[in-house]
Design a protein around this motif. Structure first.
Motif, PDB file in Angstrom:
ATOM      1  N   ILE A 106       1.173  -1.613  -0.432  1.00  0.00           N
ATOM      2  CA  ILE A 106      -0.222  -0.137   0.208  1.00  0.00           C
ATOM      3  C   ILE A 106       1.414   1.399  -0.406  1.00  0.00           C
ATOM      4  O   ILE A 106       0.583   2.253  -0.786  1.00  0.00           O
ATOM      5  CB  ILE A 106      -1.175  -0.282   0.970  1.00  0.00           C
ATOM      6  CG1 ILE A 106      -2.048  -0.891   0.923  1.00  0.00           C
ATOM      7  CG2 ILE A 106      -1.682   1.319   0.964  1.00  0.00           C
ATOM      8  CD1 ILE A 106      -2.474  -1.544   1.988  1.00  0.00           C
ATOM      9  N   VAL A 107       1.711   1.443   1.427  1.00  0.00           N
ATOM     10  CA  VAL A 107       2.750   3.046   1.073  1.00  0.00           C
ATOM     11  C   VAL A 107       3.604   2.481   0.233  1.00  0.00           C
ATOM     12  O   VAL A 107       4.120   3.410  -0.425  1.00  0.00           O
ATOM     13  CB  VAL A 107       3.613   2.494   2.508  1.00  0.00           C
ATOM     14  CG1 VAL A 107       4.553   3.576   2.483  1.00  0.00           C
ATOM     15  CG2 VAL A 107       2.464   2.153   3.339  1.00  0.00           C
ATOM     16  N   CYS A 108       3.925   1.594  -0.608  1.00  0.00           N
ATOM     17  CA  CYS A 108       4.982   1.495  -1.828  1.00  0.00           C
ATOM     18  C   CYS A 108       4.078   2.472  -3.397  1.00  0.00           C
ATOM     19  O   CYS A 108       5.086   2.871  -4.051  1.00  0.00           O
ATOM     20  CB  CYS A 108       5.469   0.447  -2.505  1.00  0.00           C
ATOM     21  SG  CYS A 108       7.242   0.987  -1.208  1.00  0.00           S
ATOM     22  N   GLY A 109       2.822   1.747  -3.211  1.00  0.00           N
ATOM     23  CA  GLY A 109       2.155   1.788  -4.720  1.00  0.00           C
ATOM     24  C   GLY A 109       1.356   4.066  -4.055  1.00  0.00           C
ATOM     25  O   GLY A 109       1.980   4.554  -5.338  1.00  0.00           O
ATOM     26  N   HIS A 110       1.306   3.754  -3.258  1.00  0.00           N
ATOM     27  CA  HIS A 110       0.819   5.573  -2.988  1.00  0.00           C
ATOM     28  C   HIS A 110       1.795   6.234  -3.373  1.00  0.00           C
ATOM     29  O   HIS A 110       2.206   7.215  -3.459  1.00  0.00           O
ATOM     30  CB  HIS A 110       0.563   5.286  -1.459  1.00  0.00           C
ATOM     31  CG  HIS A 110       0.236   6.407  -0.803  1.00  0.00           C
ATOM     32  ND1 HIS A 110      -0.975   7.340  -1.325  1.00  0.00           N
ATOM     33  CD2 HIS A 110       1.129   7.674  -0.014  1.00  0.00           C
ATOM     34  CE1 HIS A 110      -1.037   8.468  -0.722  1.00  0.00           C
ATOM     35  NE2 HIS A 110       0.398   8.450   0.105  1.00  0.00           N
ATOM     36  N   ILE A 111       2.957   5.959  -2.583  1.00  0.00           N
ATOM     37  CA  ILE A 111       4.725   6.682  -2.691  1.00  0.00           C
ATOM     38  C   ILE A 111       4.962   7.035  -4.449  1.00  0.00           C
ATOM     39  O   ILE A 111       5.071   7.736  -5.075  1.00  0.00           O
ATOM     40  CB  ILE A 111       6.117   6.376  -2.349  1.00  0.00           C
ATOM     41  CG1 ILE A 111       6.220   6.111  -0.969  1.00  0.00           C
ATOM     42  CG2 ILE A 111       7.030   6.736  -2.939  1.00  0.00           C
ATOM     43  CD1 ILE A 111       6.623   5.521   0.249  1.00  0.00           C
ATOM     44  N   ASP A 112       4.842   5.601  -5.232  1.00  0.00           N
ATOM     45  CA  ASP A 112       4.498   5.763  -6.538  1.00  0.00           C
ATOM     46  C   ASP A 112       3.598   6.485  -7.561  1.00  0.00           C
ATOM     47  O   ASP A 112       4.402   7.198  -8.172  1.00  0.00           O
ATOM     48  CB  ASP A 112       4.565   3.964  -7.461  1.00  0.00           C
ATOM     49  CG  ASP A 112       5.579   3.434  -6.810  1.00  0.00           C
ATOM     50  OD1 ASP A 112       6.681   4.031  -5.681  1.00  0.00           O
ATOM     51  OD2 ASP A 112       5.846   2.380  -7.007  1.00  0.00           O
ATOM     52  N   ASP A 113       2.419   6.579  -6.598  1.00  0.00           N
ATOM     53  CA  ASP A 113       1.118   7.588  -7.675  1.00  0.00           C
ATOM     54  C   ASP A 113       1.495   8.994  -7.072  1.00  0.00           C
ATOM     55  O   ASP A 113       1.325  10.066  -7.839  1.00  0.00           O
ATOM     56  CB  ASP A 113       0.165   6.986  -6.872  1.00  0.00           C
ATOM     57  CG  ASP A 113      -0.469   5.651  -7.398  1.00  0.00           C
ATOM     58  OD1 ASP A 113       0.352   5.261  -8.351  1.00  0.00           O
ATOM     59  OD2 ASP A 113      -1.208   4.893  -6.185  1.00  0.00           O
ATOM     60  N   GLU A 114       1.888   9.354  -5.620  1.00  0.00           N
ATOM     61  CA  GLU A 114       2.546  10.571  -5.597  1.00  0.00           C
ATOM     62  C   GLU A 114       3.286  10.863  -6.799  1.00  0.00           C
ATOM     63  O   GLU A 114       3.383  11.805  -6.790  1.00  0.00           O
ATOM     64  CB  GLU A 114       3.216  10.314  -3.978  1.00  0.00           C
ATOM     65  CG  GLU A 114       1.147  10.367  -3.089  1.00  0.00           C
ATOM     66  CD  GLU A 114       2.500  11.470  -1.649  1.00  0.00           C
ATOM     67  OE1 GLU A 114       1.231  11.549  -1.013  1.00  0.00           O
ATOM     68  OE2 GLU A 114       2.864  11.079  -1.700  1.00  0.00           O
ATOM     69  N   GLU A 115       4.661  10.131  -6.526  1.00  0.00           N
ATOM     70  CA  GLU A 115       6.054  10.957  -7.054  1.00  0.00           C
ATOM     71  C   GLU A 115       5.954  10.620  -8.995  1.00  0.00           C
ATOM     72  O   GLU A 115       5.884  11.810  -9.534  1.00  0.00           O
ATOM     73  CB  GLU A 115       6.768   9.753  -7.114  1.00  0.00           C
ATOM     74  CG  GLU A 115       7.874   9.767  -6.090  1.00  0.00           C
ATOM     75  CD  GLU A 115       8.745   9.265  -5.383  1.00  0.00           C
ATOM     76  OE1 GLU A 115       8.909   7.995  -6.510  1.00  0.00           O
ATOM     77  OE2 GLU A 115       9.013   9.503  -4.070  1.00  0.00           O
ATOM     78  N   ALA A 116       4.550  10.139  -9.593  1.00  0.00           N
ATOM     79  CA  ALA A 116       4.121  10.074 -11.097  1.00  0.00           C
ATOM     80  C   ALA A 116       3.069  11.009 -10.857  1.00  0.00           C
ATOM     81  O   ALA A 116       3.426  11.463 -12.240  1.00  0.00           O
ATOM     82  CB  ALA A 116       3.017   8.691 -11.288  1.00  0.00           C
ATOM     83  N   GLU A 117       2.280  11.391 -10.298  1.00  0.00           N
ATOM     84  CA  GLU A 117       1.010  12.916 -10.795  1.00  0.00           C
ATOM     85  C   GLU A 117       1.147  13.440  -9.485  1.00  0.00           C
ATOM     86  O   GLU A 117       0.897  14.719  -9.907  1.00  0.00           O
ATOM     87  CB  GLU A 117      -0.197  11.730  -9.771  1.00  0.00           C
ATOM     88  CG  GLU A 117      -0.381  10.123 -10.465  1.00  0.00           C
ATOM     89  CD  GLU A 117      -1.807  10.286 -10.597  1.00  0.00           C
ATOM     90  OE1 GLU A 117      -2.506  10.780 -10.530  1.00  0.00           O
ATOM     91  OE2 GLU A 117      -2.048   9.095 -10.460  1.00  0.00           O
ATOM     92  N   MET A 118       1.675  14.200  -8.033  1.00  0.00           N
ATOM     93  CA  MET A 118       1.467  14.909  -7.350  1.00  0.00           C
ATOM     94  C   MET A 118       2.829  15.664  -7.919  1.00  0.00           C
ATOM     95  O   MET A 118       2.485  16.769  -7.016  1.00  0.00           O
ATOM     96  CB  MET A 118       1.266  14.297  -5.467  1.00  0.00           C
ATOM     97  CG  MET A 118       0.922  15.619  -4.714  1.00  0.00           C
ATOM     98  SD  MET A 118       1.333  14.906  -2.886  1.00  0.00           S
ATOM     99  CE  MET A 118       3.149  14.284  -2.913  1.00  0.00           C
ATOM    100  N   VAL A 119       4.367  14.787  -7.319  1.00  0.00           N
ATOM    101  CA  VAL A 119       5.130  15.877  -7.620  1.00  0.00           C
ATOM    102  C   VAL A 119       5.396  16.081  -8.985  1.00  0.00           C
ATOM    103  O   VAL A 119       5.135  17.638  -8.929  1.00  0.00           O
ATOM    104  CB  VAL A 119       6.359  14.976  -7.323  1.00  0.00           C
ATOM    105  CG1 VAL A 119       7.633  15.045  -7.772  1.00  0.00           C
ATOM    106  CG2 VAL A 119       6.455  14.212  -6.327  1.00  0.00           C
ATOM    107  N   PRO A 120       5.364  16.143  -9.848  1.00  0.00           N
ATOM    108  CA  PRO A 120       4.761  16.959 -11.274  1.00  0.00           C
ATOM    109  C   PRO A 120       3.986  17.898 -11.218  1.00  0.00           C
ATOM    110  O   PRO A 120       3.957  19.306 -11.954  1.00  0.00           O
ATOM    111  CB  PRO A 120       4.295  16.006 -12.347  1.00  0.00           C
ATOM    112  CG  PRO A 120       4.568  14.700 -11.820  1.00  0.00           C
ATOM    113  CD  PRO A 120       4.759  14.608 -10.363  1.00  0.00           C
ATOM    114  N   ALA A 121       2.834  18.361 -10.272  1.00  0.00           N
ATOM    115  CA  ALA A 121       2.051  18.314  -9.912  1.00  0.00           C
ATOM    116  C   ALA A 121       1.902  20.401  -9.626  1.00  0.00           C
ATOM    117  O   ALA A 121       2.215  21.360 -10.081  1.00  0.00           O
ATOM    118  CB  ALA A 121       0.422  18.589  -9.848  1.00  0.00           C
TER     119      ALA A 121
END
Length: 162
Positions: A106-121
């Motif tokens: 869960i946490v690694c998937g969450h981190i991967d999603d954040e780095e793919a979507e939130m960081v670019p935003a």
């Protein structure tokens, strides 16, 4: 250094703790120590991330409400798993192993999603000066969260998004 560097650094550290918790052959002492360190950082990171980064992005991109809702939900699920792991007896059992693996997924998937979507935003909507100033707010929020955690044992099992 800016907020993205700080978030990514926390993410790397969280993944390292999770790896030890799930390392085959790791001692129970090492696994529990990693759980303890993970729990403190995860709580502080989640609170600060929601307060500073999630709130800063609110209303700036059409899909942010959905992404933030998912992020809050994942934080809550991870917090529940942390509670179960923390309340387990001295000898981690098979359930502990399953919960630790699920937490890692869960946490690694969450981190991967954040780095793919939130960081670019964050890069798109905030200039380098704004991202640099976000670190101060983020670090203060983490410090307050850790103080709350130290002073109130019930906060250790409370949801990070409460």
């Amino acid at each position: 250094m800016d907020i993205i560097d700080r978030l990514n650094g926390d993410h790397r550290t969280l993944k390292q703790f999770l790896a030890v918790m799930n390392e085959e052959g790791a001692s129970d002492v090492a696994r529990r120590r990693s759980l303890s360190h993970f729990k403190r950082l995860y709580y502080a990171h989640s609170v600060a991330e929601e307060m500073v980064v999630y709130n800063a992005l609110e209303g700036r991109m059409p899909q942010w409400n959905d992404l933030a809702h998912i992020g809050h939900a994942e934080h809550n699920v991870a917090t529940e798993l942390l509670t179960r792991l923390s309340e387990a007896g001295e000898e981690p059992a098979e359930d502990w192993d399953h919960d630790a693996r699920l937490l890692e997924e869960i946490v690694c998937g969450h981190i991967d999603d954040e780095e793919a979507e939130m960081v670019p935003a964050v890069q798109e909507f905030f200039g380098s000066a704004d991202r640099a100033s976000m670190i101060d707010r983020y670090d203060r929020a983490k410090k307050i969260a850790l103080t709350d955690l130290s002073e109130d044992p019930a906060a250790q099992t409370a949801s990070a998004s409460s």
